[in-house]
Design an enzyme around this catalytic site. Sequence first.
Site, PDB file in Angstrom:
ATOM      1  N   GLY A  14       0.814  -1.210   0.000  1.00 31.53           N
ATOM      2  CA  GLY A  14       0.000   0.000   0.000  1.00 31.53           C
ATOM      3  C   GLY A  14       0.848   1.261   0.000  1.00 31.53           C
ATOM      4  CG  PHE A 116     -11.691  -1.158  13.954  1.00 28.54           C
ATOM      5  CD1 PHE A 116     -12.544  -1.828  13.093  1.00 28.54           C
ATOM      6  CD2 PHE A 116     -10.380  -1.588  14.054  1.00 28.54           C
ATOM      7  CE1 PHE A 116     -12.087  -2.910  12.350  1.00 28.54           C
ATOM      8  CE2 PHE A 116      -9.914  -2.673  13.306  1.00 28.54           C
ATOM      9  CZ  PHE A 116     -10.765  -3.325  12.454  1.00 28.54           C
ATOM     10  CG  PHE A 156      15.683  -9.918  -1.756  1.00 26.60           C
ATOM     11  CD1 PHE A 156      14.628 -10.263  -0.928  1.00 26.60           C
ATOM     12  CD2 PHE A 156      16.915  -9.628  -1.177  1.00 26.60           C
ATOM     13  CE1 PHE A 156      14.793 -10.314   0.449  1.00 26.60           C
ATOM     14  CE2 PHE A 156      17.080  -9.673   0.201  1.00 26.60           C
ATOM     15  CZ  PHE A 156      16.014 -10.017   1.009  1.00 26.60           C
ATOM     16  CD  GLN A 230      -1.473  -3.460  17.468  1.00 25.17           C
ATOM     17  OE1 GLN A 230      -1.712  -3.559  16.271  1.00 25.17           O
ATOM     18  NE2 GLN A 230      -1.911  -2.459  18.204  1.00 25.17           N
ATOM     19  CG  HIS A 232      -4.983  -8.643  16.446  1.00 23.26           C
ATOM     20  ND1 HIS A 232      -6.087  -9.337  16.866  1.00 23.26           N
ATOM     21  CD2 HIS A 232      -5.439  -7.676  15.621  1.00 23.26           C
ATOM     22  CE1 HIS A 232      -7.168  -8.790  16.305  1.00 23.26           C
ATOM     23  NE2 HIS A 232      -6.800  -7.786  15.554  1.00 23.26           N
ATOM     24  CG  LEU A 242      -6.226 -10.616  12.217  1.00 21.65           C
ATOM     25  CD1 LEU A 242      -5.560 -10.244  13.524  1.00 21.65           C
ATOM     26  CD2 LEU A 242      -6.293  -9.430  11.298  1.00 21.65           C
ATOM     27  CD  GLU A 245      -9.514  -3.916  16.996  1.00 25.27           C
ATOM     28  OE1 GLU A 245      -8.380  -4.392  17.217  1.00 25.27           O
ATOM     29  OE2 GLU A 245      -9.755  -2.718  16.989  1.00 25.27           O
ATOM     30  NE  ARG A 285      -5.883  -4.328  16.735  1.00 24.32           N
ATOM     31  CZ  ARG A 285      -5.673  -4.167  15.437  1.00 24.32           C
ATOM     32  NH1 ARG A 285      -4.453  -3.945  15.005  1.00 24.32           N
ATOM     33  NH2 ARG A 285      -6.663  -4.229  14.600  1.00 24.32           N
ATOM     34  CG  HIS A 353      -1.628  -7.552  14.101  1.00 25.26           C
ATOM     35  ND1 HIS A 353      -1.967  -8.321  13.012  1.00 25.26           N
ATOM     36  CD2 HIS A 353      -2.345  -6.408  13.990  1.00 25.26           C
ATOM     37  CE1 HIS A 353      -2.858  -7.654  12.274  1.00 25.26           C
ATOM     38  NE2 HIS A 353      -3.086  -6.487  12.839  1.00 25.26           N
ATOM     39  NE  ARG A 388      -1.568  -1.146  13.489  1.00 25.77           N
ATOM     40  CZ  ARG A 388      -2.556  -1.786  12.826  1.00 25.77           C
ATOM     41  NH1 ARG A 388      -3.422  -1.120  12.104  1.00 25.77           N
ATOM     42  NH2 ARG A 388      -2.652  -3.092  12.898  1.00 25.77           N
ATOM     43  N   GLY A 390      -6.331  -0.246  15.783  1.00 26.17           N
ATOM     44  CA  GLY A 390      -6.728  -0.992  14.594  1.00 26.17           C
ATOM     45  C   GLY A 390      -7.351  -0.047  13.582  1.00 26.17           C
ATOM     46  CB  SER A 391      -9.138   0.601  11.188  1.00 22.92           C
ATOM     47  OG  SER A 391      -9.572   1.574  12.122  1.00 22.92           O
TER      48      SER A 391
HETATM   49  C1  FAD Z   1      -3.428 -10.019   9.009  1.00 18.97           C
HETATM   50  C2  FAD Z   1      -3.326  -8.533   9.091  1.00 18.97           C
HETATM   51  C3  FAD Z   1      -4.467  -7.761   9.110  1.00 18.97           C
HETATM   52  C4  FAD Z   1      -4.396  -6.375   9.158  1.00 18.97           C
HETATM   53  N1  FAD Z   1      -5.547  -5.659   9.174  1.00 18.97           N
HETATM   54  C5  FAD Z   1      -5.483  -4.309   9.201  1.00 18.97           C
HETATM   55  C6  FAD Z   1      -6.671  -3.511   9.190  1.00 18.97           C
HETATM   56  O1  FAD Z   1      -7.772  -4.050   9.141  1.00 18.97           O
HETATM   57  N2  FAD Z   1      -6.556  -2.174   9.204  1.00 18.97           N
HETATM   58  C7  FAD Z   1      -5.342  -1.553   9.224  1.00 18.97           C
HETATM   59  O2  FAD Z   1      -5.315  -0.345   9.205  1.00 18.97           O
HETATM   60  N3  FAD Z   1      -4.196  -2.284   9.231  1.00 18.97           N
HETATM   61  C8  FAD Z   1      -4.248  -3.638   9.233  1.00 18.97           C
HETATM   62  N4  FAD Z   1      -3.073  -4.363   9.262  1.00 18.97           N
HETATM   63  C9  FAD Z   1      -1.794  -3.688   9.179  1.00 18.97           C
HETATM   64  C10 FAD Z   1      -1.489  -3.282   7.751  1.00 18.97           C
HETATM   65  O3  FAD Z   1      -2.068  -4.200   6.861  1.00 18.97           O
HETATM   66  C11 FAD Z   1      -0.019  -3.239   7.437  1.00 18.97           C
HETATM   67  O4  FAD Z   1       0.623  -2.482   8.385  1.00 18.97           O
HETATM   68  C12 FAD Z   1       0.230  -2.627   6.089  1.00 18.97           C
HETATM   69  O5  FAD Z   1      -0.476  -3.317   5.101  1.00 18.97           O
HETATM   70  C13 FAD Z   1       1.669  -2.572   5.704  1.00 18.97           C
HETATM   71  O6  FAD Z   1       1.765  -2.070   4.375  1.00 18.97           O
HETATM   72  P1  FAD Z   1       3.127  -1.620   3.734  1.00 18.97           P
HETATM   73  O7  FAD Z   1       2.824  -1.006   2.437  1.00 18.97           O
HETATM   74  O8  FAD Z   1       3.890  -0.832   4.713  1.00 18.97           O
HETATM   75  O9  FAD Z   1       3.924  -2.980   3.530  1.00 18.97           O
HETATM   76  P2  FAD Z   1       3.544  -4.357   2.819  1.00 18.97           P
HETATM   77  O10 FAD Z   1       2.195  -4.388   2.257  1.00 18.97           O
HETATM   78  O11 FAD Z   1       3.947  -5.420   3.770  1.00 18.97           O
HETATM   79  O12 FAD Z   1       4.509  -4.358   1.575  1.00 18.97           O
HETATM   80  C14 FAD Z   1       5.888  -4.524   1.699  1.00 18.97           C
HETATM   81  C15 FAD Z   1       6.472  -4.498   0.320  1.00 18.97           C
HETATM   82  O13 FAD Z   1       7.876  -4.432   0.396  1.00 18.97           O
HETATM   83  C16 FAD Z   1       8.456  -5.371  -0.451  1.00 18.97           C
HETATM   84  N5  FAD Z   1       9.752  -5.758   0.117  1.00 18.97           N
HETATM   85  C17 FAD Z   1      10.031  -6.106   1.389  1.00 18.97           C
HETATM   86  N6  FAD Z   1      11.343  -6.388   1.524  1.00 18.97           N
HETATM   87  C18 FAD Z   1      11.897  -6.206   0.301  1.00 18.97           C
HETATM   88  C19 FAD Z   1      13.212  -6.357  -0.212  1.00 18.97           C
HETATM   89  N7  FAD Z   1      14.241  -6.754   0.559  1.00 18.97           N
HETATM   90  N8  FAD Z   1      13.412  -6.098  -1.530  1.00 18.97           N
HETATM   91  C20 FAD Z   1      12.390  -5.720  -2.327  1.00 18.97           C
HETATM   92  N9  FAD Z   1      11.135  -5.571  -1.883  1.00 18.97           N
HETATM   93  C21 FAD Z   1      10.900  -5.806  -0.585  1.00 18.97           C
HETATM   94  C22 FAD Z   1       7.473  -6.485  -0.523  1.00 18.97           C
HETATM   95  O14 FAD Z   1       7.621  -7.206  -1.715  1.00 18.97           O
HETATM   96  C23 FAD Z   1       6.160  -5.726  -0.502  1.00 18.97           C
HETATM   97  O15 FAD Z   1       5.806  -5.326  -1.809  1.00 18.97           O
HETATM   98  C24 FAD Z   1      -3.145  -5.747   9.226  1.00 18.97           C
HETATM   99  C25 FAD Z   1      -1.992  -6.513   9.240  1.00 18.97           C
HETATM  100  C26 FAD Z   1      -2.067  -7.887   9.206  1.00 18.97           C
HETATM  101  C27 FAD Z   1      -0.821  -8.690   9.295  1.00 18.97           C
END
Ligand code: FAD
Lengths: 576, 249, 122
Positions: A14, A116, A156, A230, A232, A242, A245, A285, A353, A388, A390-391
């Site tokens: 994201g 939430f 990577f 955190q 959960h 998971l 929540e 949480r 989590h 943190r 949730g959400s």
């Molecule tokens: C099961 C679960 C449910 C959740 N539900 C919620 C919710 O309902 N509401 C909420 O607000 N939050 C929620 N969270 C938290 C939230 O989803 C995450 O914090 C968030 O999605 C993280 O997004 P990000 O873009 O930071 O990283 P990620 O989506 O984890 O993306 C990481 C990216 O980095 C890349 N990457 C990593 N290391 C390397 C490397 N060495 N070289 C190249 N690329 C690399 C990966 O390929 C990936 O594309 C939840 C988390 C979990 C685990």
Amino acid sequence: MTAFHNIVVVGGGGAGLRAATAIAEANPLLSVAIVSKVYPMRSHTVSAEGGAAAVIADDDSLDEHAYDTVSGGDWLVEQDAVEAFVREAPTELLRLEHQGCPWSRQPDGRIAVRAFGGMKKKRTWFAADKTGFHLLHTLFQTALSYQDIVRYDEWFVTKLLEDEGGVHGVVAVELATGRIETIIANAVIVCTGGCGRVFPFTTNANIKTGDGMALAHRAGAPLKDMEFVQYHPTGLPFTGILITEATRAEGGWLLNKDGYRYLQDYDLGRPTAEPVLRSMELGPRDRLSQAFMHEHAKGRTIETPYGPIVHLDLRHLGAHVIDTKLPFVRELCSKYQNIDPVKELIPVRPVVHYMMGGIHTDIDGATPVGGLYAAGEVACVSINGANRLGSNSLPELLVFGARAGKAAAEYVRELKTGPRSAVYAQGRDEERRLRHELGKRTEGTERIADIRTEMQTTMEEGAGIYRDGDSLDKAAVKLHELRERFDRAAIDDHSSEFNTELIALLELDFMLDIAQSIVACAGRRTESRGAHQRTDFPKRDDEHFLAHSLVHHSGRVEYLPVTITRWPPGERVYGR
Amino acid sequence: MKNTPKTITMQVTRFRPGEDEAPVVQSYEVPLRKEWAVLDGLNHIKDHLDGTLSYRWSCRMGICGSCGMTVNGKPQLSCATFLTDYAPGPVRVEPLRNFPVIRDLVVDISDFMEKLPKVKPWLIHDGEPPEGEFLQTPREMDEYKKYSMCINCMLCYSACPVYALEPEFLGPAAIALGQRYNLDSRDDGAEDRRDVLASAAGVWACTFVGECSTACPKGVDPAGAIQRYKLTAAVSALKDYLLPRGARR
Amino acid sequence: MSAHQQPVSAFWWLHQWSYLLFVLRELSSVFVAWFVVYLLMLVSAVSAGQGPYEDFLAWSGQGWVLVLNVVALAFVLLHAVTWFALAPRAIVVPRVPPWVVLVAHYLAWAVLSAGVVWVVLR
Ligand SMILES: Cc1cc2nc3c(=O)[nH]c(=O)nc-3n(C[C@H](O)[C@H](O)[C@H](O)COP(=O)(O)OP(=O)(O)OC[C@H]3O[C@@H](n4cnc5c(N)ncnc54)[C@H](O)[C@@H]3O)c2cc1C
Ligand code: SF4
Ligand code: FES
């Protein structure tokens, strides 16, 4: 081999996708690349279930969202960042709506919101219980329409190229071929997500190994508030999957082995039939996970082969609510636990989590290292403080992903010089190191899986929900030993095509760094706050610790005062 | 049960480029536990028996779409398929069919990644979006909801004999995703997507085998999306034929 | 990258009933083409007058032509049934359950067939 871009975004989750599109919009002439170790739509954002918070309801206000976030984070929160966050979150979620995200609706077609944990108002937008999935696919599919964004899918990143206090690119391995490439860039935005895999039992996907934190750390950026991990309260035993929540927001109950709603014993309010905001099952949480530990100590949890559990009861919600609001929960329970939540109790236990800590950044995602930005779970701005809500994470990805993207675009616009030749030399050195890793790791005596497992149990035992000076010291010693053993680790696979064992080795290397940072910071913080609970220092200590910990790669830890704008530290009150 | 640990044999297809001319089958004994998915078996092999085995996985909760494999002849998500369902074994684990194999169980899906943008899977809206949200009733959302559930796992491509014989075919998931936006009340892009979707390599290549929908772990029903679009395409072709320019749509 | 192209087995269409049906449908095009040819032959016979028409009927009565036509009919039926099966998914009418679309198709078929029977046997 060398490639050139103005800005490289590491990570296609994201935060990474939002940063890349923000750059493309800020300045379409810039060449932007997304480097990701998995295809972007497989990033861990895809697993988020419950929702994304942003003020939209008529009876809600930005101030209330800000206050819930600050108090939820036990005041270890940058309040100016929170104010920007709550202000920009609605715009970001609307933007996604305009891009097609299927947010759940009210009958009249307007956005629906749900309750939430820790939020005083209903303000969590949701797409049934697959919010992260829809959010990520919408972002990814929209990004496909930006033809100028270059993607390095399944590459990577192993190193950030750092010279004279600035970052000038990355070195990355293409998984399919094993090709190693130096990618030169004027700025790098790290969006690699969290590091739940440092612990044995986690909701986090296999890819969440803290790579970006370690990469930035090695390039000179300090990590902030790493002791705040955190848990959960509701994960499925064994898998750690998971149970969102949202189940409790819709009215689910937590029951101990006697069928008793035990949260009432922990200053979280009185049980009522209908859910009450910021009360009981809708408490934050950290408090819920801690209550579980107390129940366990009192012998009121249920023993299973996968550890103690309590029950989550959704039966009284009925099939209709479950199927419309929580269909994924029903699917996960039946597929992975062979249980139907319409008729049966769901076994749950606390599970690692989310990482509140991360790369230290300012309100625009900038780190102290020139040209290095970070956003998403990997970064620590910090709006999440000691716990943190949730959400809050999904909107955080968008708000700070966009901010980091814009700031980086601005930074490269003002940049006058390119990298020195030393940067290219670093790239060649890194390539040599990687080839060496592949070649030399033939006759070691250790298996990486064993070291990884031992690291994970060390973290659970030493730096879990409750910690103390003793457990943390022991963990530090053990991690040191594991670091040494890591040098003797061997791998079976010495080929170049899709060598996942080499990747596992590099990830373990990163995780060991992260584990040490977590333990170091937790050892220094002799107070209890939010998710950091020390049995030897059970009280919050604002006099000494209303400050962020910053750990440097040398191991030095320093403290940075918290920015307070409008909400002076107070007591965290839930359910009364 | 404690003293006789149960095991199951996993017969895994290996292919090491440069080393193997063609794929070979290698057998491993792994513990048979009731909670273990096929993926847990593979992880056991990787961690304890043979570090050289390569496969993709991440979320292990059936949502990231990484772990598609052919298990006992059928395309499956290996994280959502349990070893005990194949007891006493052996379980055959092969790469997804119809894709080139990069290594062991890892297939090359770049063909799909190139086709996906062709259907323009993003919202195309004429004019400025509204100040607030687009209004969309739950009923309007139901129109496209199931097509938006695709996790890009490629099981449908693996099940599709048309894709096997005609690699040009856009394929089930890509078409379903095009339809996902066509049927969204906020979208005006159907016309832009028509050339690609209604081409010979688009919906008309499909002869309704229906295996894609059977294989799909997320209930997307790509076969339904394709058939529905055939009617749309036929009707709009007819309109083009019969109506003057101004009266179309 | 030296990816391995997975060969398609020569008997892949025997692996699954749905694949076999798929191949049969592909094959059926030959028989559908045959029906068209047959129809053209009929038309030309009719236009040529009573004699050629009767010759045509006699020719059609031969065993192998009959068998061919029965087989061709079976294939065309396979096509019809396939289309009917997919009709509810192609024709999505708001507020009308899919089975109604299916039943409507079979009803229409029955009515048309009855009409044809009536014309022929009248
Ligand atoms: C099961 C679960 C449910 C959740 N539900 C919620 C919710 O309902 N509401 C909420 O607000 N939050 C929620 N969270 C938290 C939230 O989803 C995450 O914090 C968030 O999605 C993280 O997004 P990000 O873009 O930071 O990283 P990620 O989506 O984890 O993306 C990481 C990216 O980095 C890349 N990457 C990593 N290391 C390397 C490397 N060495 N070289 C190249 N690329 C690399 C990966 O390929 C990936 O594309 C939840 C988390 C979990 C685990
Ligand atoms: S349509 Fe179904 S089977 Fe095909 S890629 Fe999408 S989720 Fe997978
Ligand atoms: S591992 Fe993500 S779908 Fe199976």
